[in-house]
Design a protein around this motif. Structure first.
Motif, PDB file in Angstrom:
ATOM      1  N   SER A  60      52.344  21.007  76.579  1.00 38.84           N
ATOM      2  CA  SER A  60      51.824  19.906  77.478  1.00 38.84           C
ATOM      3  C   SER A  60      50.605  20.558  78.517  1.00 38.84           C
ATOM      4  CB  SER A  60      52.827  19.166  78.321  1.00 38.84           C
ATOM      5  OG  SER A  60      53.562  20.137  78.937  1.00 38.84           O
ATOM      6  N   VAL A  61      50.809  21.773  78.886  1.00 35.54           N
ATOM      7  CA  VAL A  61      49.708  22.053  79.611  1.00 35.54           C
ATOM      8  C   VAL A  61      48.658  22.825  78.926  1.00 35.54           C
ATOM      9  CG1 VAL A  61      51.360  22.739  81.529  1.00 35.54           C
ATOM     10  CG2 VAL A  61      50.884  24.456  79.754  1.00 35.54           C
ATOM     11  N   TYR A  62      48.442  22.925  77.683  1.00 32.72           N
ATOM     12  CA  TYR A  62      47.265  23.247  76.921  1.00 32.72           C
ATOM     13  C   TYR A  62      46.224  22.210  76.993  1.00 32.72           C
ATOM     14  CZ  TYR A  62      49.687  27.352  75.186  1.00 32.72           C
ATOM     15  OH  TYR A  62      50.443  28.768  74.955  1.00 32.72           O
ATOM     16  N   ALA A  63      45.044  22.700  77.118  1.00 33.38           N
ATOM     17  CA  ALA A  63      43.923  21.887  76.764  1.00 33.38           C
ATOM     18  C   ALA A  63      43.820  22.141  75.258  1.00 33.38           C
ATOM     19  CB  ALA A  63      42.624  22.372  77.589  1.00 33.38           C
ATOM     20  N   MET A  64      43.328  21.009  74.585  1.00 37.87           N
ATOM     21  CA  MET A  64      43.024  20.857  72.979  1.00 37.87           C
ATOM     22  C   MET A  64      41.699  20.381  72.526  1.00 37.87           C
ATOM     23  SD  MET A  64      46.024  22.030  72.295  1.00 37.87           S
ATOM     24  CE  MET A  64      46.005  21.581  70.383  1.00 37.87           C
ATOM     25  N   GLY A  65      41.365  21.085  71.700  1.00 38.67           N
ATOM     26  CA  GLY A  65      40.085  20.615  71.230  1.00 38.67           C
ATOM     27  C   GLY A  65      39.657  20.326  69.673  1.00 38.67           C
ATOM     28  N   TRP A  66      38.887  19.535  69.501  1.00 35.90           N
ATOM     29  CA  TRP A  66      38.571  19.458  68.045  1.00 35.90           C
ATOM     30  C   TRP A  66      37.093  19.737  67.641  1.00 35.90           C
ATOM     31  CZ3 TRP A  66      41.689  18.243  63.953  1.00 35.90           C
ATOM     32  CH2 TRP A  66      42.751  17.693  64.156  1.00 35.90           C
ATOM     33  N   PHE A  67      37.021  20.928  66.736  1.00 33.76           N
ATOM     34  CA  PHE A  67      35.510  21.376  66.279  1.00 33.76           C
ATOM     35  C   PHE A  67      35.740  20.906  64.933  1.00 33.76           C
ATOM     36  CE2 PHE A  67      34.714  23.750  70.088  1.00 33.76           C
ATOM     37  CZ  PHE A  67      35.665  23.872  70.702  1.00 33.76           C
ATOM     38  N   ARG A  68      34.265  21.118  64.158  1.00 31.17           N
ATOM     39  CA  ARG A  68      34.060  21.107  62.704  1.00 31.17           C
ATOM     40  C   ARG A  68      32.760  22.047  62.668  1.00 31.17           C
ATOM     41  NH1 ARG A  68      31.160  15.157  62.567  1.00 31.17           N
ATOM     42  NH2 ARG A  68      29.034  16.056  63.474  1.00 31.17           N
ATOM     43  N   GLN A  69      32.886  22.442  61.005  1.00 36.44           N
ATOM     44  CA  GLN A  69      31.963  23.523  60.811  1.00 36.44           C
ATOM     45  C   GLN A  69      31.354  22.953  59.394  1.00 36.44           C
ATOM     46  OE1 GLN A  69      33.303  27.599  60.769  1.00 36.44           O
ATOM     47  NE2 GLN A  69      31.164  28.097  60.540  1.00 36.44           N
ATOM     48  N   PRO A  70      30.204  22.469  59.499  1.00 38.20           N
ATOM     49  CA  PRO A  70      29.614  21.857  58.202  1.00 38.20           C
ATOM     50  C   PRO A  70      29.364  22.989  57.232  1.00 38.20           C
ATOM     51  CG  PRO A  70      28.602  20.889  59.810  1.00 38.20           C
ATOM     52  CD  PRO A  70      29.308  21.973  60.605  1.00 38.20           C
ATOM     53  N   PRO A  71      29.188  22.885  55.977  1.00 38.66           N
ATOM     54  CA  PRO A  71      28.674  24.154  55.004  1.00 38.66           C
ATOM     55  C   PRO A  71      27.473  24.713  55.466  1.00 38.66           C
ATOM     56  CG  PRO A  71      29.385  22.049  53.935  1.00 38.66           C
ATOM     57  CD  PRO A  71      29.279  21.717  55.341  1.00 38.66           C
ATOM     58  N   GLY A  72      27.467  26.126  55.777  1.00 42.25           N
ATOM     59  CA  GLY A  72      26.251  26.920  56.149  1.00 42.25           C
ATOM     60  C   GLY A  72      26.020  26.804  57.720  1.00 42.25           C
TER      61      GLY A  72
END
Length: 123
Positions: free
Chosen positions: A30-42
């Motif tokens: 509950s104390v963690y900051a969370m993130g979403w990332f993405r990596q397109p090809p290349g």
């Protein structure tokens, strides 16, 4: 320490929606900051959205208004609701965590990562 596992990726038509989930194991989620990332090809990994322990959020301009991040601390889950998907959203999507209350937008600030889930948007 925290382990992260993403799910919910797949193939979707342009204009469609998907909800990604990230299951976290470990203590004090509950104390963690969370993130979403993405990596397109290349391409390099890019920030999408982040959420703090207190539900403060931050979004990149590329997804603001289309994607929504949320968390359920009782279930150790983080979600990324994606709508109005475009072919350029095709990428491997990653969940990440940092054990501080502040949210950050650069991959280098997140020490914990999931294995990623593929999202493919067909035109």
């Amino acid at each position: 320490q925290v382990q992260l596992v993403e799910s919910g990726g797949g193939l979707v038509q342009a204009g469609g929606s998907l909800r990604l989930s990230c299951a976290a194991s470990g203590r004090s989620f509950s104390v963690y900051a969370m993130g979403w990332f993405r990596q397109p090809p290349g391409k390099e990994r890019e920030f999408l959205a982040a959420i703090s322990w207190s539900d403060s959020t931050n979004y990149s301009d590329s997804v603001k208004g289309r994607f929504a991040i949320s968390r359920d601390n009782s279930k150790n889950l983080v979600y990324l609701q994606m709508s109005s998907l475009k072919p350029e959203d095709t990428a491997v999507y990653y969940c990440a965590a940092r054990n501080t209350i502040e949210i950050r937008t650069t991959p280098q600030d997140y020490p914990y990562w999931g294995q990623g889930t593929q999202v493919t948007v067909a035109s």
